[in-house]
Design a protein around this motif. Structure first.
Motif, PDB file in Angstrom:
ATOM      1  N   VAL A 231      -1.287  -6.181  -6.918  1.00 48.86           N
ATOM      2  CA  VAL A 231      -1.967  -4.992  -7.441  1.00 48.86           C
ATOM      3  C   VAL A 231      -2.937  -5.398  -8.545  1.00 48.86           C
ATOM      4  N   ALA A 236      -6.251  -2.707  -7.722  1.00 45.90           N
ATOM      5  CA  ALA A 236      -6.138  -1.710  -6.659  1.00 45.90           C
ATOM      6  C   ALA A 236      -6.197  -0.288  -7.206  1.00 45.90           C
ATOM      7  N   THR A 237      -6.883   0.566  -6.461  1.00 45.83           N
ATOM      8  CA  THR A 237      -6.886   1.995  -6.777  1.00 45.83           C
ATOM      9  C   THR A 237      -5.877   2.739  -5.918  1.00 45.83           C
ATOM     10  N   ARG A 238      -5.540   2.157  -4.752  1.00 47.44           N
ATOM     11  CA  ARG A 238      -4.534   2.757  -3.878  1.00 47.44           C
ATOM     12  C   ARG A 238      -3.558   1.693  -3.410  1.00 47.44           C
ATOM     13  N   LEU A 239      -2.286   2.082  -3.371  1.00 44.38           N
ATOM     14  CA  LEU A 239      -1.242   1.221  -2.840  1.00 44.38           C
ATOM     15  C   LEU A 239      -0.647   1.909  -1.622  1.00 44.38           C
ATOM     16  N   PHE A 260      -0.540  -1.762 -13.021  1.00 42.75           N
ATOM     17  CA  PHE A 260      -0.803  -0.533 -12.277  1.00 42.75           C
ATOM     18  C   PHE A 260      -1.802   0.389 -12.980  1.00 42.75           C
ATOM     19  N   VAL A 263      -4.389   1.931 -10.572  1.00 43.97           N
ATOM     20  CA  VAL A 263      -3.915   2.651  -9.385  1.00 43.97           C
ATOM     21  C   VAL A 263      -3.956   4.159  -9.643  1.00 43.97           C
ATOM     22  N   ALA A 266      -0.357   6.225  -4.974  1.00 44.63           N
ATOM     23  CA  ALA A 266       0.417   5.366  -4.088  1.00 44.63           C
ATOM     24  C   ALA A 266       0.818   6.197  -2.881  1.00 44.63           C
ATOM     25  N   VAL A 287       2.069   6.424 -12.096  1.00 46.02           N
ATOM     26  CA  VAL A 287       1.311   6.583 -10.847  1.00 46.02           C
ATOM     27  C   VAL A 287       2.043   7.564  -9.947  1.00 46.02           C
TER      28      VAL A 287
END
Length: 498
Positions: A231, A236-239, A260, A263, A266, A287
């Motif tokens: 991450v 990352a902006t999306r998991l 995170f 992010v 998720a 998140v």
């Protein structure tokens, strides 16, 4: 002839639109959209030369990495029909795909041998190997002319069913996801799910590229530390992950909270996320987890857009219709109708049509309800175990087992005793030293007596597909082997050291 070229053209058009933007990152590879398209075209020419005009059906049997993506889109551009096979499939499942679907060529990771007898051919410019299987008269049905991609059900029991998808259905699923979730060009999506699974296929494989976003690939065994580092590397902006990943992160002894910070959401799917895991994850990392409901046969169905909602699986995505139908048994089944629905099962002719009702809705087999426009899944048709007239939800027992510090994984299923009577059987993977007595004492402390497992078996690992679903046939074989070896957990002195 397959209709893969139509899907390949959509991909190449997206690459032309996004040019020098970064498209794929992972395993040391970093591709711009222009570079990605160039590799795909080159690989398409290479595969054309290797396969010749006769081999149209080609299996793709590999782990997530840039090579997988290049080969998948190359097969489409070359007018071949890719069959996306779960990397956890074994020889029996691959042999079934060969005979029931007419797949006699597989692209696979070259590091290890292909499980079936084959003639191995190196693919120039690639780390994948082409396995050419001996010719055989299979009598497999021909795919529909409009089919562009084939995927499989999990294969947890028996032969995996082969789903045929048109280019229109695949593109519709991708555009539905983009429109319904707000995916945009500034997103960096870290995907932990295998591309053969609907979670990755519908959220990452094409949607990311349509928008000009970045797809970051996770490789190796998922651990809380490994996920956190991935991450952070991706910013990352999306998991995109299964519930197990969130459980690992929620219970990490030394969580990396700073990883995170980028992010924004998720995404979780494949099973209903435990409320405790959700609360702990969201409290730790700040998140929100957005639940997503989809079915292999229909594509994405619902998504939770409201950050204030913490229960349910969200509301219908654009162009999706979800309804709940009361059955004669009094149970309420969830049914869905989408533009991304499969055309049918290639290796089970007529079976898909039987799952559709008179209005074209797919019978999911999930029990649920709709409240305030949101979907709640409450169980499965035939899901509870009938034990002497009492209905037992195995997930209830599994939650008790998984709460034990010394238990790493668990599954509860119906078995038969020496008299043929149904008995509750718990198969466990230990993370520490634990006895059968301790397992049963924990169950007795929180469960009614009839819910306490009658059998306990310790296994090195619970066999699961890349989706996380238990591979029932393999599980029963492992349990039988363990019992034959005297390690079935019947002795109170039996222990597992993990």
């Amino acid at each position: 002839m397959a209709d893969g070229r139509a899907l390949g053209e959509v991909f190449l058009a997206a690459c032309a639109e996004h040019g020098d933007r970064r498209a794929v990152v992972g395993g040391g590879a970093e591709l711009t959209y222009a570079g990605f398209a160039a590799l795909v075209r080159e690989r398409a020419r290479t595969l054309d030369a290797l396969l010749g005009p006769g081999l149209v059906n080609v299996g793709l049997y590999a782990a997530n990495r840039a090579e997988y993506l290049v080969s998948y889109y190359a097969l489409l551009v070359a007018g071949r029909l890719p069959f996306l096979a779960d990397a956890k499939f074994g020889a029996a499942e691959l042999a079934g795909i060969r005979t029931s679907c007419g797949v006699s060529a597989f692209l696979h990771d070259g590091a290890g041998p292909f499980p079936l007898e084959n003639r191995a051919t190196a693919v120039p410019g690639s780390s994948l190997t082409l396995a050419l299987l001996p010719a055989t008269a299979t009598g497999a049905p021909a795919p529909r002319a409009a089919t562009a991609t084939c995927r499989f059900t999990s294969g947890s029991t028996g032969l995996p069913k082969c789903l045929e998808f048109t280019a229109q259905a695949v593109v519709s699923a991708a555009r539905t996801w983009v429109a319904g979730t707000g995916l945009g060009p500034d997103d960096r999506v870290l995907c932990l799910a295998g591309f053969t699974n609907g979670l990755a296929f519908n959220t990452s494989l094409l949607p990311v590229f349509l928008t000009g976003a970045e797809l970051h690939l996770y490789q190796g065994v998922p651990t809380s530390g490994g996920i956190s580092r991935a991450v952070a590397r991706a910013a990352a902006t999306r998991l995109v992950a299964f519930p197990l990943a969130y459980r690992l992160l929620a219970t990490a002894p030394r969580p990396d909270l700073g990883a995170f910070g980028t992010v924004t959401r998720a995404v979780s799917a494949a099973a209903v996320l435990d409320p405790g895991v959700r609360r702990e994850f969201e409290a730790r990392y700040g998140v929100r987890i957005a639940d997503y409901y989809g079915v292999a046969e229909t594509g994405p169905c619902t998504y939770e857009r409201d950050p204030g909602r913490t229960e349910g699986l969200g509301s219908a995505l654009p162009g999706v219709s979800v309804t709940v139908v009361e059955l004669p048994t009094g149970e309420s089944e969830v049914r869905v109708r989408t533009a991304s629905m499969a055309a049918g099962y290639l290796n089970a002719p007529g079976a898909f049509a039987q799952r559709l009702d008179a209005d074209g809705y797919y019978r999911t087999g999930d029990l649920g309800r709709l409240a305030d426009g949101r979907l709640f899944i409450t169980g499965r048709l035939g899901g509870p175990i009938n034990l002497a007239g009492r209905k037992i939800d195995p997930t209830e027992v599994e939650r008790i087992l998984l709460a034990l510090d010394a238990v790493a994984d668990a599954v509860v299923f119906a078995d038969a005793d020496a008299n043929g009577e149904t008995v509750l059987h718990a198969a466990l993977t230990a993370a520490g030293r634990i006895t059968r007595t301790e397992v049963l004492d924990a169950c007795r402390a929180d469960l009614a007596p009839f819910k306490v497992p009658g059998r306990v078996t310790f296994l090195p690992a619970i066999p699961r597909s890349t989706v996380g679903k238990v591979r029932v046939t393999e599980l029963r074989r492992l349990v039988a082997d363990a019992r034959a070896g005297g390690a079935d957990g019947h002795s109170p002195e039996l222990e597992s050291n993990g």
